[in-house]
Scaffold this motif. Structure first.
Motif, PDB file in Angstrom:
ATOM      1  N   MET A  37     -19.115  -1.240  -9.780  1.00 55.75           N
ATOM      2  CA  MET A  37     -17.005  -1.783 -10.340  1.00 55.75           C
ATOM      3  C   MET A  37     -16.290  -1.271  -9.559  1.00 55.75           C
ATOM      4  O   MET A  37     -15.043  -1.894  -9.410  1.00 55.75           O
ATOM      5  N   ARG A  38     -16.272   0.646  -9.391  1.00 55.99           N
ATOM      6  CA  ARG A  38     -15.217   0.836  -8.629  1.00 55.99           C
ATOM      7  C   ARG A  38     -14.773   0.245  -7.240  1.00 55.99           C
ATOM      8  O   ARG A  38     -13.775   0.039  -7.207  1.00 55.99           O
ATOM      9  N   LYS A  39     -16.032  -0.159  -6.492  1.00 59.02           N
ATOM     10  CA  LYS A  39     -15.884  -0.880  -5.519  1.00 59.02           C
ATOM     11  C   LYS A  39     -15.032  -2.367  -5.482  1.00 59.02           C
ATOM     12  O   LYS A  39     -14.193  -2.532  -4.818  1.00 59.02           O
ATOM     13  N   ASP A  40     -15.421  -2.954  -6.937  1.00 64.75           N
ATOM     14  CA  ASP A  40     -15.105  -3.862  -6.910  1.00 64.75           C
ATOM     15  C   ASP A  40     -13.487  -4.011  -7.332  1.00 64.75           C
ATOM     16  O   ASP A  40     -12.319  -4.328  -6.986  1.00 64.75           O
ATOM     17  N   LEU A  41     -12.835  -2.423  -8.549  1.00 71.93           N
ATOM     18  CA  LEU A  41     -11.303  -2.646  -8.763  1.00 71.93           C
ATOM     19  C   LEU A  41     -11.069  -2.531  -7.155  1.00 71.93           C
ATOM     20  O   LEU A  41      -9.695  -2.598  -7.510  1.00 71.93           O
ATOM     21  N   GLY A  42     -10.975  -1.330  -6.582  1.00 69.07           N
ATOM     22  CA  GLY A  42     -10.623  -1.475  -5.422  1.00 69.07           C
ATOM     23  C   GLY A  42     -10.163  -2.147  -4.724  1.00 69.07           C
ATOM     24  O   GLY A  42      -9.170  -2.044  -3.755  1.00 69.07           O
ATOM     25  N   LEU A  43     -11.315  -2.887  -4.683  1.00 63.43           N
ATOM     26  CA  LEU A  43     -10.717  -4.463  -3.706  1.00 63.43           C
ATOM     27  C   LEU A  43      -9.883  -5.080  -4.168  1.00 63.43           C
ATOM     28  O   LEU A  43      -8.808  -5.716  -3.535  1.00 63.43           O
ATOM     29  N   ALA A  44      -9.699  -4.812  -5.588  1.00 63.72           N
ATOM     30  CA  ALA A  44      -8.274  -5.826  -6.693  1.00 63.72           C
ATOM     31  C   ALA A  44      -7.338  -4.825  -6.590  1.00 63.72           C
ATOM     32  O   ALA A  44      -6.566  -5.608  -6.219  1.00 63.72           O
ATOM     33  N   ILE A  45      -7.179  -4.250  -6.389  1.00 62.66           N
ATOM     34  CA  ILE A  45      -5.950  -2.824  -6.202  1.00 62.66           C
ATOM     35  C   ILE A  45      -6.106  -3.028  -5.073  1.00 62.66           C
ATOM     36  O   ILE A  45      -4.390  -2.885  -4.790  1.00 62.66           O
ATOM     37  N   GLU A  91      -6.252  -5.732  -2.758  1.00 64.34           N
ATOM     38  CA  GLU A  91      -5.810  -6.471  -2.377  1.00 64.34           C
ATOM     39  C   GLU A  91      -3.908  -7.212  -3.340  1.00 64.34           C
ATOM     40  O   GLU A  91      -3.130  -7.714  -2.937  1.00 64.34           O
ATOM     41  N   ALA A  92      -4.531  -6.437  -4.915  1.00 63.73           N
ATOM     42  CA  ALA A  92      -2.616  -6.207  -5.173  1.00 63.73           C
ATOM     43  C   ALA A  92      -1.463  -5.698  -4.619  1.00 63.73           C
ATOM     44  O   ALA A  92      -0.316  -5.882  -4.805  1.00 63.73           O
ATOM     45  N   ARG A  93      -1.731  -4.155  -4.294  1.00 71.38           N
ATOM     46  CA  ARG A  93      -0.693  -4.119  -3.093  1.00 71.38           C
ATOM     47  C   ARG A  93      -0.358  -5.101  -1.913  1.00 71.38           C
ATOM     48  O   ARG A  93       0.757  -4.947  -2.023  1.00 71.38           O
ATOM     49  N   GLY A  94      -1.037  -5.914  -0.981  1.00 66.94           N
ATOM     50  CA  GLY A  94      -0.784  -6.714  -0.471  1.00 66.94           C
ATOM     51  C   GLY A  94      -0.053  -8.117  -0.714  1.00 66.94           C
ATOM     52  O   GLY A  94       0.785  -8.265  -0.543  1.00 66.94           O
ATOM     53  N   LEU A  95      -0.630  -8.498  -2.377  1.00 65.30           N
ATOM     54  CA  LEU A  95       0.769  -9.374  -2.465  1.00 65.30           C
ATOM     55  C   LEU A  95       2.021  -8.752  -3.274  1.00 65.30           C
ATOM     56  O   LEU A  95       2.866  -9.800  -3.704  1.00 65.30           O
ATOM     57  N   GLY A  96       2.170  -7.374  -4.190  1.00 66.33           N
ATOM     58  CA  GLY A  96       3.019  -7.312  -4.303  1.00 66.33           C
ATOM     59  C   GLY A  96       3.050  -7.281  -5.557  1.00 66.33           C
ATOM     60  O   GLY A  96       3.829  -7.322  -6.608  1.00 66.33           O
ATOM     61  N   ALA A  97       1.863  -7.331  -6.715  1.00 67.81           N
ATOM     62  CA  ALA A  97       1.420  -7.464  -7.617  1.00 67.81           C
ATOM     63  C   ALA A  97       1.193  -6.578  -8.741  1.00 67.81           C
ATOM     64  O   ALA A  97       0.636  -5.409  -7.839  1.00 67.81           O
ATOM     65  N   VAL A 110      -0.932  -3.897 -10.941  1.00 65.93           N
ATOM     66  CA  VAL A 110      -2.000  -4.139 -12.002  1.00 65.93           C
ATOM     67  C   VAL A 110      -1.958  -2.477 -12.070  1.00 65.93           C
ATOM     68  O   VAL A 110      -2.952  -1.882 -11.788  1.00 65.93           O
ATOM     69  N   PRO A 111      -0.959  -1.944 -12.920  1.00 61.87           N
ATOM     70  CA  PRO A 111      -1.343  -0.531 -13.650  1.00 61.87           C
ATOM     71  C   PRO A 111      -2.447  -0.530 -14.777  1.00 61.87           C
ATOM     72  O   PRO A 111      -3.004   0.607 -14.491  1.00 61.87           O
ATOM     73  N   THR A 112      -2.821  -1.705 -15.438  1.00 62.22           N
ATOM     74  CA  THR A 112      -3.695  -1.210 -16.332  1.00 62.22           C
ATOM     75  C   THR A 112      -5.421  -1.263 -15.872  1.00 62.22           C
ATOM     76  O   THR A 112      -5.956  -0.687 -15.995  1.00 62.22           O
ATOM     77  N   THR A 113      -5.301  -2.086 -14.164  1.00 61.13           N
ATOM     78  CA  THR A 113      -5.999  -1.910 -13.580  1.00 61.13           C
ATOM     79  C   THR A 113      -6.473  -0.375 -13.031  1.00 61.13           C
ATOM     80  O   THR A 113      -7.656  -0.109 -13.316  1.00 61.13           O
ATOM     81  N   ALA A 114      -5.575  -0.083 -12.433  1.00 63.38           N
ATOM     82  CA  ALA A 114      -5.728   1.062 -11.671  1.00 63.38           C
ATOM     83  C   ALA A 114      -6.059   2.330 -13.008  1.00 63.38           C
ATOM     84  O   ALA A 114      -6.372   3.096 -12.070  1.00 63.38           O
ATOM     85  N   LEU A 115      -5.632   2.013 -13.819  1.00 61.57           N
ATOM     86  CA  LEU A 115      -6.065   2.966 -14.658  1.00 61.57           C
ATOM     87  C   LEU A 115      -6.883   3.296 -15.530  1.00 61.57           C
ATOM     88  O   LEU A 115      -8.001   4.244 -15.742  1.00 61.57           O
ATOM     89  N   ILE A 116      -7.679   2.014 -15.269  1.00 59.14           N
ATOM     90  CA  ILE A 116      -9.043   1.803 -15.654  1.00 59.14           C
ATOM     91  C   ILE A 116      -9.993   2.636 -14.362  1.00 59.14           C
ATOM     92  O   ILE A 116     -11.133   2.924 -14.367  1.00 59.14           O
TER      93      ILE A 116
END
Length: 300
Positions: free
Chosen positions: A244-252, A254-260, A262-268
């Motif tokens: 899960m940490r690997k997957d959330l890291g991918l999301a974070i 990707e979000a950085r590159g998109l300018g999105a 995702v504070p809740t995801t980063a906190l979890i």
């Protein structure tokens, strides 16, 4: 099923192993490769009725195949089994299809699609949801990125082990959709963990609480399948915190590159780091509740 195909499966782990079994049972001509000899031998021993050819490398596995299916660990693993000199692209013929079920970055999915296009190989990034139970029962849900032609070639193959196949967009879109899935999943588990601890602090009967709320707007797969095990502090199964940490890291990332944002995801994600520090890296993601001890208790 349609006409039997020659299919090679690279990666025989928790998800890849059952997928290969379903393809063999569906009548396809099967070749298998796994980097770990022990896991390959365990798969062969567990499936004695399947006439699977064993390959010595991903390139050898891909030779003569109509399709190659990969299900490995991360970006580096996928690059090794697809793009290296002994990778699948070294053996796949033009017109064949590569279906990748690994949860990886959208970046490498797009890279593989570009290199596949140059070789006239159809590429589908196809991460799955449904967990080990879905893989075992052949009821996975699959989110696919790629061209219309690639998806059309993949669908008859995916039918052997999926209940739902959705073409979500161009190459890389399957992976970004999986990131959406994992973000939703993590947030659900976080809310469920806090709610259960709240109910326990209020000395409520957890069984009655579940009966009262599981039929309404709060209902979720996690509530239905993890409420009792979380109440029992049972976590030695399921989708691991490390993954899960690997997957959330991918999301974070990707979000950085998109300018999105995702504070809740980063906190979890940081909450899951706490669970890893408690020794729960290989436990099910519902172990997130461990970082919320009841009053007077230390984190378990």
């Amino acid at each position: 099923m349609t006409e039997p195909l020659t299919i090679s499966c690279i990666g025989l782990g928790t998800m890849g192993g059952p997928i290969a079994r379903h393809l063999g049972q569906a009548g396809h001509r099967l070749t298998v490769f796994n980097r770990s000899d022990a896991r390959r031998e365990a798969w062969l021993a567990a499936n004695p009725g399947l006439a699977a050819r064993v390959a010595g490398s991903p390139a050898e596995a891909a030779e003569g195949a109509d399709a190659v299916i990969t299900c490995v660990g991360n970006d580096d693993d996928l690059a090794d089994v697809v793009l290296s000199p002994q990778g699948a692209f070294a053996g796949l013929r033009p017109g064949a299809v590569l279906i990748d079920h690994t949860t990886v970055s959208a970046r490498i999915a797009r890279q593989i699609a570009v290199e596949g296009r140059d070789k006239e190989i159809l590429c589908v990034d196809a991460p799955v949801t449904g967990g080990q139970s879905g893989a075992e029962s052949g009821t996975l849900s699959i989110m696919c990125g790629g061209s219309d032609k690639a998806i059309a070639a993949a669908r008859p193959i995916l039918a052997a082990y999926a209940k739902r196949v959705v073409h979500v967009g161009k190459s890389g879109a399957g992976q970004t959709t999986k990131m959406v899935n994992q973000m939703c999943l993590a947030a659900t588990i976080a809310g469920l963990s806090e709610a259960m601890r709240f109910a326990q602090a209020a000395h409520l009967d957890l069984g009655k609480v579940f009966e009262a709320i599981s039929g309404g707007a709060a209902q979720s797969w996690q509530m239905d399948n993890r409420w009792d095990t979380m109440a029992d502090d049972s976590f030695d199964f399921g989708f691991a915190v490390d993954w899960m940490r690997k997957d959330l890291g991918l999301a974070i990332e990707e979000a950085r590159g998109l300018g999105a944002s995702v504070p809740t995801t980063a906190l979890i994600d940081q909450f899951y780091a706490d669970v890893q520090a408690l020794g729960g890296g290989r436990q099910d993601t519902s172990a997130l509740i461990r970082r919320l001890p009841l009053r007077g208790q230390k984190p378990a």
